[in-house]
Motif scaffolding. Structure first.
Motif, PDB file in Angstrom:
ATOM      1  N   ALA A  97     -14.950 -42.387  70.997  1.00  0.00           N
ATOM      2  CA  ALA A  97     -14.018 -43.436  71.411  1.00  0.00           C
ATOM      3  C   ALA A  97     -13.600 -43.273  72.860  1.00  0.00           C
ATOM      4  CB  ALA A  97     -12.788 -43.419  70.500  1.00  0.00           C
ATOM      5  N   ALA A  98     -13.394 -42.044  73.312  1.00  0.00           N
ATOM      6  CA  ALA A  98     -12.967 -41.824  74.691  1.00  0.00           C
ATOM      7  C   ALA A  98     -14.010 -42.345  75.677  1.00  0.00           C
ATOM      8  CB  ALA A  98     -12.691 -40.336  74.926  1.00  0.00           C
ATOM      9  N   ARG A  99     -15.276 -42.033  75.438  1.00  0.00           N
ATOM     10  CA  ARG A  99     -16.332 -42.478  76.349  1.00  0.00           C
ATOM     11  C   ARG A  99     -16.495 -43.992  76.311  1.00  0.00           C
ATOM     12  NH1 ARG A  99     -20.176 -39.838  79.164  1.00  0.00           N
ATOM     13  NH2 ARG A  99     -19.684 -37.844  78.133  1.00  0.00           N
ATOM     14  N   GLU A 100     -16.411 -44.581  75.129  1.00  0.00           N
ATOM     15  CA  GLU A 100     -16.562 -46.038  75.027  1.00  0.00           C
ATOM     16  C   GLU A 100     -15.386 -46.762  75.652  1.00  0.00           C
ATOM     17  OE1 GLU A 100     -19.173 -47.612  74.282  1.00  0.00           O
ATOM     18  OE2 GLU A 100     -20.351 -45.940  73.489  1.00  0.00           O
ATOM     19  N   MET A 101     -14.180 -46.215  75.477  1.00  0.00           N
ATOM     20  CA  MET A 101     -13.024 -46.835  76.123  1.00  0.00           C
ATOM     21  C   MET A 101     -13.169 -46.773  77.633  1.00  0.00           C
ATOM     22  SD  MET A 101      -9.624 -45.828  73.955  1.00  0.00           S
ATOM     23  CE  MET A 101      -9.363 -46.412  72.272  1.00  0.00           C
ATOM     24  N   LEU A 102     -13.595 -45.637  78.154  1.00  0.00           N
ATOM     25  CA  LEU A 102     -13.767 -45.524  79.605  1.00  0.00           C
ATOM     26  C   LEU A 102     -14.815 -46.505  80.101  1.00  0.00           C
ATOM     27  CD1 LEU A 102     -13.115 -44.122  82.240  1.00  0.00           C
ATOM     28  CD2 LEU A 102     -14.873 -42.429  81.696  1.00  0.00           C
ATOM     29  N   ARG A 103     -15.927 -46.614  79.388  1.00  0.00           N
ATOM     30  CA  ARG A 103     -16.960 -47.570  79.777  1.00  0.00           C
ATOM     31  C   ARG A 103     -16.395 -48.992  79.828  1.00  0.00           C
ATOM     32  NH1 ARG A 103     -18.298 -51.661  76.612  1.00  0.00           N
ATOM     33  NH2 ARG A 103     -18.292 -50.221  74.841  1.00  0.00           N
ATOM     34  N   PHE A 104     -15.638 -49.368  78.790  1.00  0.00           N
ATOM     35  CA  PHE A 104     -15.029 -50.701  78.738  1.00  0.00           C
ATOM     36  C   PHE A 104     -14.027 -50.882  79.878  1.00  0.00           C
ATOM     37  CE2 PHE A 104     -11.744 -53.657  77.315  1.00  0.00           C
ATOM     38  CZ  PHE A 104     -12.489 -54.721  76.812  1.00  0.00           C
ATOM     39  N   PHE A 105     -13.208 -49.870  80.123  1.00  0.00           N
ATOM     40  CA  PHE A 105     -12.205 -49.972  81.179  1.00  0.00           C
ATOM     41  C   PHE A 105     -12.865 -50.244  82.535  1.00  0.00           C
ATOM     42  CE2 PHE A 105      -9.078 -46.984  78.791  1.00  0.00           C
ATOM     43  CZ  PHE A 105      -8.664 -48.046  77.995  1.00  0.00           C
TER      44      PHE A 105
END
Length: 362
Positions: free
Chosen positions: A345-353
């Protein structure tokens, strides 16, 4: 909140209500937020204290501007040559409230304006626990961004929950949202952060506060990440908080304005998964795509639904972690409330951000 949910599922509504009321009584030990128009604006301040630094201690703190009125010291041991990352402790006061925080500073942060991710922990957690469990600092070192971890005070809530369910902490210019926005702006100004790339994410109560904070301050934040949280407007008191946690929000929240990424386990027994659906669908005139399996997933399977506007721009992503409970997906076992088997989730959130910088200047 978890104890209250268990009592509710067991049919003990009176006990559940008393549990939440006991948590709410913690607010009486700190000044109540004045009525709108009478908010006391306390000058923000930062204190870097190596004695309060947590479990991640690397290098030495970078120098701060002399005008900042703060003191910076080595976080651990003697300063080393070359750029190093640091995890420093501080305190911030605004809107009549004060909270501690931890700030991760990436190596060579002086090399240009970097993004900032504000991470709001869940109940019973603290910044060190949340940083360890989410692995966000490792990503920050890898990709070069700051991470701010505000700490809820047990005096404000005995379980260290952010007070998302209290009406005096749900509006711009008041309570914890005002404090957290002010803290973020202070960090942005002090460290020369790219104001167009400032984001906020959280878990559980922290996720609910992230949703409130992002929508109250679209001039501060560019996008929101909500993990196992609830939509803004889902509760105004203890009883409505219980209902929203157990069944999902009873009424639709106002239309969302900021891009939002949501993670939620479909076996979450603390915060009903319907809340994740309601957050993702909160944008006006969104066109939801089909829920598609995430390719290349290992461990727990997951599906993702993308919401777009009429022009095709992505406004939201909703990730459902199949078999996942009330825990940070893809987290690390050295932190609490983590599910290492889920997608990261952390990596996907960063990608989205990083795909959603805020429009306009600073």
């Amino acid at each position: 909140m978890q104890a209250a949910t268990r009592l509710t599922r067991a049919g003990n509504l009176g006990g559940a209500t008393r549990t939440i009321q006991q948590a709410l009584r913690g607010l009486s030990s700190v000044p109540e937020t004045p009525a709108e128009g009478d908010v006391i604006e306390v000058q923000a301040h930062e204190v870097v204290d190596p004695g309060r630094a947590g479990s991640i201690r690397l290098g030495s703190a970078p120098p701060l501007p002399p005008s900042a009125g703060a003191r910076a010291q080595a976080v651990h041991g003697a300063p080393r040559s070359g750029p190093q990352d640091v995890f420093i402790a501080g305190e911030h006061s605004a809107a009549g409230l004060s909270r501690d925080y931890k700030l991760y500073v990436p190596p060579a942060a002086a090399g240009g304006a970097r993004p900032l991710v504000v991470m709001l922990h869940g109940c019973t957690q603290d910044p060190d626990d949340f940083a360890a469990g989410t692995g966000m600092n490792a990503l920050a070192r890898e990709q070069g961004f700051f991470v701010l971890y505000p700490a809820q005070s047990p005096r404000a809530n005995p379980q260290r929950c952010w007070n998302w369910f209290k009406s005096n902490h749900q509006r711009r210019g008041r309570g914890e949202p005002a404090l957290l926005a002010s803290m973020t702006q202070e960090i942005v100004a002090r460290h020369g952060i790219d104001a167009r790339r400032v984001y906020v994410a959280g878990l559980s109560a922290g996720g609910a506060m992230a949703a409130l904070l992002g929508e109250a301050y679209p001039d501060v934040f560019a996008a929101i990440g909500v993990h196992s949280g609830l939509p803004r407007g889902s509760a105004k008191d203890a009883s409505s908080a219980l209902q929203a946690m157990g069944r999902g929000a009873s009424a639709s929240a106002p239309d969302a304005t900021l891009p939002t990424i949501v993670f939620h386990g479909d076996q979450d027994r603390t915060v009903h998964p319907r809340n994740g659906e309601q957050i993702a669908a909160g944008h006006a005139a969104v066109v939801p795509g089909a829920a598609e399996p995430v390719p290349g997933a290992t461990g727990r399977a997951s599906t993702r639904r993308v919401y777009r506007d009429a022009a095709g721009h992505v406004l939201a992503e909703h990730w459902v972690v199949h078999g996942g409970g009330h825990a940070w997906s893809g987290g690390r076992s050295d932190g609490s409330y983590t599910d290492p088997a889920g997608p990261d989730a952390a990596r996907e959130m960063l990608r989205f951000f990083l795909e959603h910088p805020r429009a306009g200047q600073g």
